[in-house]
Each structure stands twice: as structure tokens, then as C-alpha cells.
Design an enzyme around this catalytic site. Structure first.
Site, PDB file in Angstrom:
ATOM      1  N   GLU A 169       0.823  -1.198   0.000  1.00  0.00           N
ATOM      2  CA  GLU A 169       0.000   0.000   0.000  1.00  0.00           C
ATOM      3  C   GLU A 169       0.866   1.260   0.000  1.00  0.00           C
ATOM      4  O   GLU A 169       1.972   1.260   0.520  1.00  0.00           O
ATOM      5  CB  GLU A 169      -0.900   0.001   1.231  1.00  0.00           C
ATOM      6  N   CYS A 225       3.767   8.202   1.442  1.00  0.00           N
ATOM      7  CA  CYS A 225       4.215   7.207   2.412  1.00  0.00           C
ATOM      8  C   CYS A 225       4.379   5.894   1.636  1.00  0.00           C
ATOM      9  O   CYS A 225       3.400   5.364   1.110  1.00  0.00           O
ATOM     10  CB  CYS A 225       3.125   7.118   3.479  1.00  0.00           C
ATOM     11  N   CYS A 237       5.568  -7.555   7.177  1.00  0.00           N
ATOM     12  CA  CYS A 237       6.713  -7.198   8.015  1.00  0.00           C
ATOM     13  C   CYS A 237       6.936  -8.312   9.026  1.00  0.00           C
ATOM     14  O   CYS A 237       5.982  -8.880   9.551  1.00  0.00           O
ATOM     15  CB  CYS A 237       6.441  -5.879   8.738  1.00  0.00           C
ATOM     16  N   CYS A 253       0.642  -3.108  15.573  1.00  0.00           N
ATOM     17  CA  CYS A 253       0.720  -2.700  14.176  1.00  0.00           C
ATOM     18  C   CYS A 253       0.007  -3.707  13.272  1.00  0.00           C
ATOM     19  O   CYS A 253       0.264  -4.910  13.344  1.00  0.00           O
ATOM     20  CB  CYS A 253       2.190  -2.571  13.771  1.00  0.00           C
ATOM     21  N   SER A 310      11.922   5.436   8.280  1.00  0.00           N
ATOM     22  CA  SER A 310      11.456   5.129   9.637  1.00  0.00           C
ATOM     23  C   SER A 310      11.799   3.689   9.959  1.00  0.00           C
ATOM     24  O   SER A 310      11.525   2.782   9.176  1.00  0.00           O
ATOM     25  CB  SER A 310       9.933   5.338   9.688  1.00  0.00           C
ATOM     26  N   SER A 353      11.095   4.469  15.549  1.00  0.00           N
ATOM     27  CA  SER A 353       9.815   4.205  16.221  1.00  0.00           C
ATOM     28  C   SER A 353      10.115   3.718  17.623  1.00  0.00           C
ATOM     29  O   SER A 353      10.382   2.545  17.835  1.00  0.00           O
ATOM     30  CB  SER A 353       9.034   3.149  15.433  1.00  0.00           C
ATOM     31  N   LEU A 354      10.085   4.638  18.565  1.00  0.00           N
ATOM     32  CA  LEU A 354      10.551   4.323  19.925  1.00  0.00           C
ATOM     33  C   LEU A 354       9.411   3.725  20.758  1.00  0.00           C
ATOM     34  O   LEU A 354       9.527   2.617  21.261  1.00  0.00           O
ATOM     35  CB  LEU A 354      11.095   5.613  20.562  1.00  0.00           C
ATOM     36  N   HIS A 355       8.345   4.460  20.950  1.00  0.00           N
ATOM     37  CA  HIS A 355       7.116   4.033  21.644  1.00  0.00           C
ATOM     38  C   HIS A 355       7.273   3.753  23.133  1.00  0.00           C
ATOM     39  O   HIS A 355       6.287   3.739  23.856  1.00  0.00           O
ATOM     40  CB  HIS A 355       6.467   2.813  20.968  1.00  0.00           C
ATOM     41  N   ASN A 358      -3.753   4.125  16.173  1.00  0.00           N
ATOM     42  CA  ASN A 358      -4.887   3.679  15.356  1.00  0.00           C
ATOM     43  C   ASN A 358      -5.299   2.299  15.836  1.00  0.00           C
ATOM     44  O   ASN A 358      -4.441   1.441  15.999  1.00  0.00           O
ATOM     45  CB  ASN A 358      -4.467   3.544  13.894  1.00  0.00           C
TER      46      ASN A 358
HETATM   47  N1  SAH Z   1       8.715  -0.452  10.093  1.00  0.00           N
HETATM   48  C1  SAH Z   1       8.970   0.928  10.201  1.00  0.00           C
HETATM   49  C2  SAH Z   1       8.175   1.780   9.238  1.00  0.00           C
HETATM   50  C3  SAH Z   1       6.754   1.389   8.998  1.00  0.00           C
HETATM   51  S1  SAH Z   1       5.658   1.605  10.357  1.00  0.00           S
HETATM   52  C4  SAH Z   1       8.786   1.399  11.626  1.00  0.00           C
HETATM   53  O1  SAH Z   1       8.248   0.646  12.434  1.00  0.00           O
HETATM   54  O2  SAH Z   1       9.212   2.501  11.910  1.00  0.00           O
HETATM   55  C5  SAH Z   1       5.428   3.375  10.339  1.00  0.00           C
HETATM   56  C6  SAH Z   1       5.040   3.971  11.686  1.00  0.00           C
HETATM   57  O3  SAH Z   1       3.695   3.637  12.052  1.00  0.00           O
HETATM   58  C7  SAH Z   1       5.921   3.493  12.833  1.00  0.00           C
HETATM   59  O4  SAH Z   1       6.298   4.583  13.633  1.00  0.00           O
HETATM   60  C8  SAH Z   1       4.994   2.575  13.578  1.00  0.00           C
HETATM   61  O5  SAH Z   1       5.378   2.385  14.905  1.00  0.00           O
HETATM   62  C9  SAH Z   1       3.675   3.297  13.422  1.00  0.00           C
HETATM   63  N2  SAH Z   1       2.508   2.473  13.710  1.00  0.00           N
HETATM   64  C10 SAH Z   1       2.342   1.162  13.471  1.00  0.00           C
HETATM   65  N3  SAH Z   1       1.128   0.752  13.877  1.00  0.00           N
HETATM   66  C11 SAH Z   1       0.507   1.831  14.381  1.00  0.00           C
HETATM   67  C12 SAH Z   1      -0.765   2.050  14.955  1.00  0.00           C
HETATM   68  N4  SAH Z   1      -1.648   1.067  15.094  1.00  0.00           N
HETATM   69  N5  SAH Z   1      -1.060   3.290  15.358  1.00  0.00           N
HETATM   70  C13 SAH Z   1      -0.179   4.308  15.209  1.00  0.00           C
HETATM   71  N6  SAH Z   1       1.037   4.170  14.684  1.00  0.00           N
HETATM   72  C14 SAH Z   1       1.378   2.942  14.268  1.00  0.00           C
HETATM   73 FE1  SF4 Z   2       6.946  -3.709  11.087  1.00  0.00          FE
HETATM   74 FE2  SF4 Z   2       7.043  -1.085  11.595  1.00  0.00          FE
HETATM   75 FE3  SF4 Z   2       4.767  -2.484  11.916  1.00  0.00          FE
HETATM   76 FE4  SF4 Z   2       6.759  -2.863  13.608  1.00  0.00          FE
HETATM   77  S1  SF4 Z   2       5.594  -0.966  13.315  1.00  0.00           S
HETATM   78  S2  SF4 Z   2       5.548  -4.487  12.645  1.00  0.00           S
HETATM   79  S3  SF4 Z   2       8.508  -2.657  12.263  1.00  0.00           S
HETATM   80  S4  SF4 Z   2       5.819  -2.117   9.995  1.00  0.00           S
END
Ligand code: SAH
Ligand code: SF4
Length: 346
Positions: free
Chosen positions: A89, A102, A109, A116, A187, A210-212, A286
Site C-alpha cells: 500500500e 508514504c 513485516c 501494528c 522510519s 519508532s521508539l514508543h 490507530n
Molecule cells: N517499520 C517501520 C516503518 C513502517 S511503520 C517502523 O516501524 O518505523 C510506520 C510507523 O507507524 C511506525 O512509527 C509505527 O510504529 C507506526 N505504527 C504502526 N502501527 C501503528 C498504529 N496502530 N497506530 C499508530 N502508529 C502505528
Molecule cells: Fe513492522 Fe514497523 Fe509495523 Fe513494527 S511498526 S511491525 S517494524 S511495519
């Protein structure tokens, strides 16, 4: 690679393909593909038979499976099906001052982040260079008359787990498609060898991590890769990137109710981010079918941002786009996951 597609072909490949043609044809085709973003069939400067021959020899990588728009047409999401049936996508977002796409780097993944949608669906395969570049081309054509100005690799997949193809694709975007590397952001979930490669990469792309969570227990529960690449090592790799590249680092933080939006979480994040002078992007979580904890309320996200600002962290709340079409980054595969869950035997 299955079959080389039109944006996989190098100048040498084209020269071979056009060996029986006048020499200028190679430049004509390159100009058409990269400057005009045209398909071979649209290159009306070429004889018709040659157009047809090239269209067959250089097939497109992406077939549009669905195209949806939201936010009064300012957000467009495509689901593409690839030659082998894998799905990826791409999202295009138009703002007043920029147009951002994007892009996906993998189909699925393997990193398994719990919140995610893509992680919940699992890994299919790495994308080829042409499959990455063509996402840009489709989005740039759709953006016209505006110019697609920024790229974020925040679609499906972990870009630094497909690093060689990612770098080749970025070289094409920068060198052939005229997009400055400074307007490209990669990212990552925090793949340390990949961050080191990015630090040494010849083009000045931006890094978002992507720290979280900024303690290992919480982070490992959200991002399983944290076990392999824990926070102390991640901090070192980020510091080396900032020092060597002189570029700004950003952290992504999806705000999750009671998990990473507490006062303690803000203190931990501030302690982690300040020495790196990192910018923090707060993203309201989300909802996804496989992760039942709620996102923080917008009021809580704002308080969390204010706490960070008080600690001296540069923090902003990212406006989510295309929520009603599941186009928010990281949310891209949600529909596919829903279908798979519905099909799973009970
Ligand atoms: N794999 C990479 C890039 C793709 S994900 C990564 O993890 O950085 C892109 C961004 O979306 C990342 O910051 C990820 O943590 C965030 N993300 C994934 N699922 C999400 C969700 N349900 N709500 C908000 N952000 C989300
Ligand atoms: Fe993969 Fe990024 Fe989703 Fe984590 S947040 S599962 S690394 S796409």
C-alpha cells in the site's frame, strides 16, 4: 526478482534492449520514464511498434487493486497487487506547504510489533527496487499539478530490513527522479546495523526511530525487536547518526492508554531524547484488530506533549490522515488483516 520491471531497468539494460535502435533512443526512454513519469505506451515520440515492444519488455511492477480518497481528496491510498500476487500500500498526503507520499519497503513485516496491523499480518517478502520506485511514480503522477515533495518510508515493512534495495531505490529517487535526499525520511523499528549503514550512506536522508517506550520492559512488550537491539545500544547508534550526519533525528511515539502515556513514560522519554536533541512525533494510536488496548485520548496526548515541552523536548502531535480509509501510516494492511482473521479456521 520475478521479472525486471520498468523502474528496475538500468541504462545498460535499456541499451541492451534498444541495441537495434538509434543511440538517442536510450535517453529518450529514460527521459520519458524519469522526467515525464510516462509509461512506454505513452512515449509518443517513439514509433508505435517500439512502444508496444517496450511496454511488453518493461512491464509495470504495480497493478492498482483499490484506490480510495479521503480528507476532501487530500489523501489517497492505493492497494497495489504485485506480479506474484503480494499486496502493498501507498498513501499520498497533500498539505498546504508540501505533498508527501508514504511508501512501503516490504510486503508485510517480520518485526511483529503488537499494535501494528502490518506486524499482525506477518511477512511476505522484500520489495524490489522497481516496486519501491514505481510507488513514487504513481503518487507523483496523481499529485499533479503539484510536485510530490517528500517521501516517508512509513508504509508496510521495515525499510532497514531491506536495506540494499532501499538504498538503490533512494539513489533513483534522488538521482533520477529529482527528489532531494533531505526530503526523504526512513522510519525504522530500531535495526541497529541498518542505522549504522544509514549513518554511512552517501545521501543525507532523515532518520525516524519508532521508539514508543523508553524503558526496555515496556518497549519489548510493544516492539519485540527491542530484545535484540535494546535501548542502550539503540541510543548509541542514534548518537553516532546525529554526530556523523549532523541531521536531526526524530522519534515516533504511538500514544497508548496507560501503557506509554503516563507521567513516568514522559520522564523516561525526555531523558532518552534530550541528549540526542531528537524531535518527538506523537501519533494517536490507530485501532487494529489484533491489539485491544485503546489509544490515548486526544486530551491525554496533548498533556503528554505539554509535559515533554516542559522537560525541554521538541514534541509535536502528528495529524492523522485518511483514518476512514485505513490510510494512516502503520495502519496500511488493516483491511487485509481483517480479512485474514475472518478467514482463520476456528
Ligand atoms: N517499520 C517501520 C516503518 C513502517 S511503520 C517502523 O516501524 O518505523 C510506520 C510507523 O507507524 C511506525 O512509527 C509505527 O510504529 C507506526 N505504527 C504502526 N502501527 C501503528 C498504529 N496502530 N497506530 C499508530 N502508529 C502505528
Ligand atoms: Fe513492522 Fe514497523 Fe509495523 Fe513494527 S511498526 S511491525 S517494524 S511495519
Amino acid at each position: 526478482m520475478c521479472v525486471p520491471t520498468r523502474y528496475d531497468a538500468t541504462r545498460e539494460d535499456l541499451a541492451e534492449l534498444l541495441a537495434d535502435q538509434p543511440r538517442f533512443r536510450v535517453d529518450q526512454v529514460l527521459h520519458g520514464l524519469y522526467d515525464d513519469l510516462a509509461s512506454p505506451a505513452e512515449l509518443t515520440t517513439l514509433p508505435k511498434a517500439l512502444r508496444e515492444q517496450l511496454e511488453a519488455a518493461l512491464p509495470p511492477a504495480l497493478r492498482i487493486a483499490t484506490e480510495k480518497s479521503a480528507d476532501d481528496g487530500e489523501t489517497t491510498k492505493w492497494v497495489f497487487s504485485l506480479a506474484d500476487g503480494a499486496m502493498v500500500e501507498t498513501v499520498l498526503m497533500e498539505y498546504d506547504d508540501r505533498v508527501t507520499a508514504c511508501l512501503s519497503s516490504q510486503a508485510g513485516c517480520a518485526m511483529g510489533c503488537t499494535f501494528c496491523a502490518t506486524g499482525q499480518a506477518g511477512f511476505t517478502r522484500n520489495l524490489e527496487v522497481g516496486e519501491i520506485v514505481e510507488q513514487f511514480v504513481v503518487a507523483a503522477r496523481a499529485a499533479r499539478p503539484r510536485r510530490l515533495s517528500n517521501i516517508v518510508f512509513m508504509g508496510m515493512g521495515e525499510p532497514l530490513a531491506n536495506v540494499d534495495r532501499l538504498f538503490d531505490a533512494i539513489r533513483r529517487l534522488h538521482g533520477d527522479l529529482g527528489l532531494s535526499a533531505r526530503r526523504i525520511t526512513v522510519s525504522t523499528v530500531g535495526i541497529i546495523p541498518g542505522i549504522k549503514r544509514l549513518t554511512d550512506f552517501e545521501l543525507p536522508v532523515n532518520l525516524a526511530v519508532s521508539l514508543h517506550a523508553a524503558n526496555d520492559v515496556t518497549r519489548t512488550s510493544l516492539v519485540p525487536m527491542n530484545k535484540r537491539y535494546p535501548l542502550a545500544d539503540l541510543h548509541d547508534a542514534c548518537a553516532a547518526y546525529v554526530e556523523t550526519s549532523g541531521r536531526r533525528l526524530s522519534f515516533e511515539w504511538a500514544c497508548i492508554d496507560g501503557v506509554n502515556d503516563t507521567d513516568l513514560a514522559a520522564r523516561e522519554l525526555a531523558a532518552f531524547a534530550i541528549p540526542l536533541k531528537a524531535h518527538v512525533n506523537l501519533i494517536p494510536l490507530n485501532p487494529t484488530p489484533g491489539y485491544l488496548v485503546r489509544g490515548s485520548t486526544l486530551a491525554r496526548v496533548r498533556e503528554f506533549r505539554d509535559d515533554l515541552l516542559d522537560y525541554g523536548v521538541n514534541a509535536t502531535i502528528r495529524r492523522t490522515r485518511g483514518v476512514e480509509i485505513d490510510a494512516a501510516c502503520g495502519q496500511l494492511a488493516a483491511e487485509v488483516v481483517r480479512e485474514r482473521i475472518a478467514l482463520r479456521p476456528r
